[in-house]
Design a protein around this motif. Structure first.
Motif, PDB file in Angstrom:
ATOM      1  N   GLY A 126       0.815  -1.213   0.000  1.00  0.00           N
ATOM      2  CA  GLY A 126       0.000   0.000   0.000  1.00  0.00           C
ATOM      3  C   GLY A 126       0.850   1.265   0.000  1.00  0.00           C
ATOM      4  N   GLN A 127       2.008   1.190   0.618  1.00  0.00           N
ATOM      5  CA  GLN A 127       2.903   2.355   0.671  1.00  0.00           C
ATOM      6  C   GLN A 127       3.867   2.399  -0.515  1.00  0.00           C
ATOM      7  N   GLY A 128       3.671   1.516  -1.471  1.00  0.00           N
ATOM      8  CA  GLY A 128       4.468   1.598  -2.697  1.00  0.00           C
ATOM      9  C   GLY A 128       5.775   0.833  -2.688  1.00  0.00           C
ATOM     10  N   VAL A 129       5.924  -0.113  -1.749  1.00  0.00           N
ATOM     11  CA  VAL A 129       7.170  -0.900  -1.712  1.00  0.00           C
ATOM     12  C   VAL A 129       7.310  -1.732  -2.984  1.00  0.00           C
ATOM     13  N   THR A 130       8.510  -1.696  -3.569  1.00  0.00           N
ATOM     14  CA  THR A 130       8.800  -2.502  -4.763  1.00  0.00           C
ATOM     15  C   THR A 130      10.006  -3.412  -4.569  1.00  0.00           C
ATOM     16  N   ASP A 131      10.765  -3.185  -3.495  1.00  0.00           N
ATOM     17  CA  ASP A 131      12.004  -3.938  -3.288  1.00  0.00           C
ATOM     18  C   ASP A 131      11.988  -4.606  -1.920  1.00  0.00           C
ATOM     19  N   ILE A 132      12.235  -5.913  -1.913  1.00  0.00           N
ATOM     20  CA  ILE A 132      12.297  -6.665  -0.656  1.00  0.00           C
ATOM     21  C   ILE A 132      13.743  -7.095  -0.454  1.00  0.00           C
ATOM     22  N   VAL A 133      14.326  -6.703   0.670  1.00  0.00           N
ATOM     23  CA  VAL A 133      15.706  -7.109   0.953  1.00  0.00           C
ATOM     24  C   VAL A 133      15.747  -7.796   2.315  1.00  0.00           C
ATOM     25  N   PHE A 134      16.230  -9.033   2.320  1.00  0.00           N
ATOM     26  CA  PHE A 134      16.448  -9.764   3.558  1.00  0.00           C
ATOM     27  C   PHE A 134      17.886  -9.509   4.003  1.00  0.00           C
ATOM     28  N   VAL A 135      18.080  -9.196   5.277  1.00  0.00           N
ATOM     29  CA  VAL A 135      19.446  -9.032   5.784  1.00  0.00           C
ATOM     30  C   VAL A 135      19.625  -9.842   7.063  1.00  0.00           C
ATOM     31  N   GLY A 136      20.850 -10.244   7.293  1.00  0.00           N
ATOM     32  CA  GLY A 136      21.200 -11.014   8.482  1.00  0.00           C
ATOM     33  C   GLY A 136      22.656 -11.420   8.378  1.00  0.00           C
ATOM     34  N   CYS A 137      23.174 -12.038   9.424  1.00  0.00           N
ATOM     35  CA  CYS A 137      24.568 -12.492   9.423  1.00  0.00           C
ATOM     36  C   CYS A 137      24.613 -13.988   9.699  1.00  0.00           C
ATOM     37  N   GLY A 138      25.514 -14.689   9.033  1.00  0.00           N
ATOM     38  CA  GLY A 138      25.711 -16.117   9.301  1.00  0.00           C
ATOM     39  C   GLY A 138      24.418 -16.894   9.117  1.00  0.00           C
ATOM     40  N   GLY A 139      24.034 -17.646  10.151  1.00  0.00           N
ATOM     41  CA  GLY A 139      22.835 -18.473  10.069  1.00  0.00           C
ATOM     42  C   GLY A 139      21.578 -17.669   9.796  1.00  0.00           C
ATOM     43  N   SER A 140      21.542 -16.424  10.259  1.00  0.00           N
ATOM     44  CA  SER A 140      20.357 -15.594  10.003  1.00  0.00           C
ATOM     45  C   SER A 140      20.308 -15.132   8.553  1.00  0.00           C
ATOM     46  N   TYR A 141      21.466 -14.981   7.941  1.00  0.00           N
ATOM     47  CA  TYR A 141      21.501 -14.742   6.497  1.00  0.00           C
ATOM     48  C   TYR A 141      20.947 -15.971   5.777  1.00  0.00           C
ATOM     49  N   SER A 142      21.443 -17.134   6.161  1.00  0.00           N
ATOM     50  CA  SER A 142      21.069 -18.345   5.423  1.00  0.00           C
ATOM     51  C   SER A 142      19.602 -18.707   5.611  1.00  0.00           C
ATOM     52  N   SER A 143      19.008 -18.295   6.725  1.00  0.00           N
ATOM     53  CA  SER A 143      17.614 -18.679   6.960  1.00  0.00           C
ATOM     54  C   SER A 143      16.654 -17.911   6.053  1.00  0.00           C
ATOM     55  N   SER A 144      17.145 -16.906   5.336  1.00  0.00           N
ATOM     56  CA  SER A 144      16.288 -16.164   4.397  1.00  0.00           C
ATOM     57  C   SER A 144      16.423 -16.640   2.955  1.00  0.00           C
ATOM     58  N   ILE A 145      17.337 -17.555   2.700  1.00  0.00           N
ATOM     59  CA  ILE A 145      17.567 -17.992   1.316  1.00  0.00           C
ATOM     60  C   ILE A 145      16.317 -18.661   0.751  1.00  0.00           C
ATOM     61  N   HIS A 146      15.642 -19.440   1.586  1.00  0.00           N
ATOM     62  CA  HIS A 146      14.434 -20.128   1.132  1.00  0.00           C
ATOM     63  C   HIS A 146      13.378 -19.131   0.654  1.00  0.00           C
ATOM     64  N   ALA A 147      13.089 -18.132   1.467  1.00  0.00           N
ATOM     65  CA  ALA A 147      12.059 -17.149   1.104  1.00  0.00           C
ATOM     66  C   ALA A 147      12.486 -16.309  -0.098  1.00  0.00           C
TER      67      ALA A 147
END
Lengths: 351, 351
Positions: free
Chosen positions: B47-68
């Motif tokens: 609704g607010q016009g978002v067009t870009d989704i960025v997942f951020v994290g380090c180590g295991g938290s980085y890797s846990s976003s690869i699936h999505a």
């Protein structure tokens, strides 16, 4: 646990150090002459409404696009940028694949089956295709709209990186992004600056090559655009061509787990560039030099990079470190006597 | 060269196998109850016009976003998707960072300094922020607009993956993409299906844990959405928590160099999922089973995944394999007696 091993059989039977490729400077100068073609590709693409740039390739050809992809993503507000393994790309393509996508496909021989297949697949889906390869007559070129070639059998990664840098600059200009006016000068300085870098670094690289061993796994850590050099050094030069256990890790992840294996039983190489991600590798170096044993830092700051404007060194340091990675492989070959051309499986068995 | 080593000191002094976490099913059921919140986040963002989704994290938290991230990129024609290490993100942010970006920042404790800093930085630049962490009161939540929490100390990666899957589904629906009508049913089947998967796989995982050794580096190969499981198994569980040399390699790159190190001196684990990238790992398995010695295939096809519609198994196989990776670490701890909680450096020295 200390790994007790017999002394390395090959250390006493080295090979002569390969000379720096005689075609190094001419090849990179030839690449600079592709500027007009890069501008035409960018002009056509943006004129046709391209909004998505995807680099594809396998192994070393995948890694040779990391520099350009990182450079573009940090600068382009209008284009989306991705760098994807060619087989992954075809198996699970981005939903945005279509006429608004420019696919830049790299393969040294132009015959890598997955990359040729990915190019054909993308083209069928309407994408614009650029081949980046050794010559202008191969299956990848046949599947593409344009061919960016470098014409060398051995000056490969730096040539690809400079071709893609040139294309990136053209895409940024075509989409109205601000590009530092000295950007071209930095690129034009590279052929001789990178030759000089190798000559200057040779003694240090020879020392590192002697101090690495096949018994200790070698972790290569870097960040940002220099992850390409870390990938190719670990997976192509060490694993493939020197039969060493090796891997690459992003400096941003290293202190979140992998650093627990900073022991006397593993080697650590840190490629330290001068782009905005330098603080990440500096932090790793600070930690590793305090706690580690076999730690080797390869820092682009030690290179004069003559002719590169001071404020643009970070734009090209990843290319310089990639060249030093290639040269380190030459030194490792000389130290071990294990030819860089020897293979167990590649092109020898079915796979 | 064979590495002659003393017999592993720890093999005769194992630890009891940890039970499967008693909070496993309740935690994942709790995650499913966050559906309305995920839909609100997605609705607000689009609704607010978002067009870009960025997942951020380090180590295991980085890797846990690869699936999505992989799931979304293959399905969204309207959103751009990236998954970036948090320190890399702040040092060299995408040029698109601004009010049209939704940054989804993951940190188990909510206190990872680089991730908290990246969240604050992104928010200052106008981005919308979602925290994904253990609870709703920590520095990361304080820096974010929304908190997606899972409330468990040990059911972490699968909980994060399901939270992000739910958010991804909501983003796709909000942007008008077609989502299979059974998608929700597949997700709702997971708590018990993933418990069952662990129970069924326990004997096989125990065997793999016994046959790995700390003397041989362990390469973990996978593809597509399952690269997250390969990352966390190699860098978090093996390197960090078991002090084993390990790394992860994309199946699409494996046969372009790294396979030269398929020898009796290294172990290879292949995580084989059921998404569209399965042919990549199948090719690696075919090669490795012909030429390799210590080759271990962990295939989601061996799991019943009760309640998951057959045609959607590929959407969740990466989550199932991630759970088995976590469980393999439990078995490795039991086999070696090396506690998963032991550290050399992490939280013990300055870095």
């Amino acid at each position: 646990m200390e790994c007790v091993v017999p002394s390395e059989k090959t250390t006493n039977a080295g090979l002569p150090l390969r000379p720096i490729e005689p075609d190094f400077v001419p090849t990179l100068r030839g690449v600079l002459e592709k500027r007009a073609l890069a501008e035409r590709i960018a002009g056509d693409a943006i004129g046709q409404g391209v909004t998505d740039i995807v680099f594809v390739g396998c192994g070393g050809s995948y890694s040779s696009s990391i520099h350009a992809a990182t450079f573009l993503e940090a600068r382009s507000t209008k284009l989306t940028i991705r760098n994807i393994n060619a087989a992954e790309f075809q198996a699970l393509p981005p939903a945005r694949l279509g006429p608004k996508m420019l696919v830049v496909a790299s393969s040294h021989s132009g015959g890598t089956p997955e990359t040729v297949a990915a190019a054909k697949f993308a083209r069928e889906r309407g994408a614009r295709l650029v081949a980046v390869s050794r010559d202008d007559d191969n299956p990848l070129v046949g599947a593409s709209h344009y061919s960016l070639s470098y014409g060398s059998e051995r000056t490969v990664t730096s040539a690809k990186q400079m071709l893609l840098a040139q294309l990136s600059h053209a895409l940024l200009e075509e989409t109205g992004e601000r590009l530092d006016p000295a950007t071209r000068a930095a690129l034009e300085a590279l052929p001789t600056a990178l030759l000089e870098a190798q000559e200057q670094a040779d003694p240090r690289l020879a020392e590192i090559a002697r101090r690495l061993t096949a018994e200790r796994p070698t972790y290569v850590v870097s960040s940002g655009p220099t992850m390409g050099a870390a990938f190719s050094l670990s997976l192509c030069y060490f694993m493939e061509m020197q039969w060493m256990n090796a891997s690459n890790i992003d400096a941003g992840d290293y202190l979140h787990g992998p650093f627990e294996m900073l022991t006397e039983n593993a080697s650590l190489i840190v490629f330290q560039g001068e782009d905005a991600t330098r603080p990440l590798t500096e932090r790793v170096v600070k930690f590793a030099e305090r706690h580690g044993t076999h730690v080797f830092v390869i820092d682009s700051r030690d290179l004069p990079l003559t002719g590169v404007p001071e404020h643009l060194r970070g734009d090209v340091s990843a290319v310089a470190l990639g060249v030093l990675g290639t040269r380190l492989a030459d030194h490792r070959e000389a130290a071990t006597g294990h030819s860089l051309d020897e293979r167990r499986y590649m092109h020898k068995v079915e796979y």
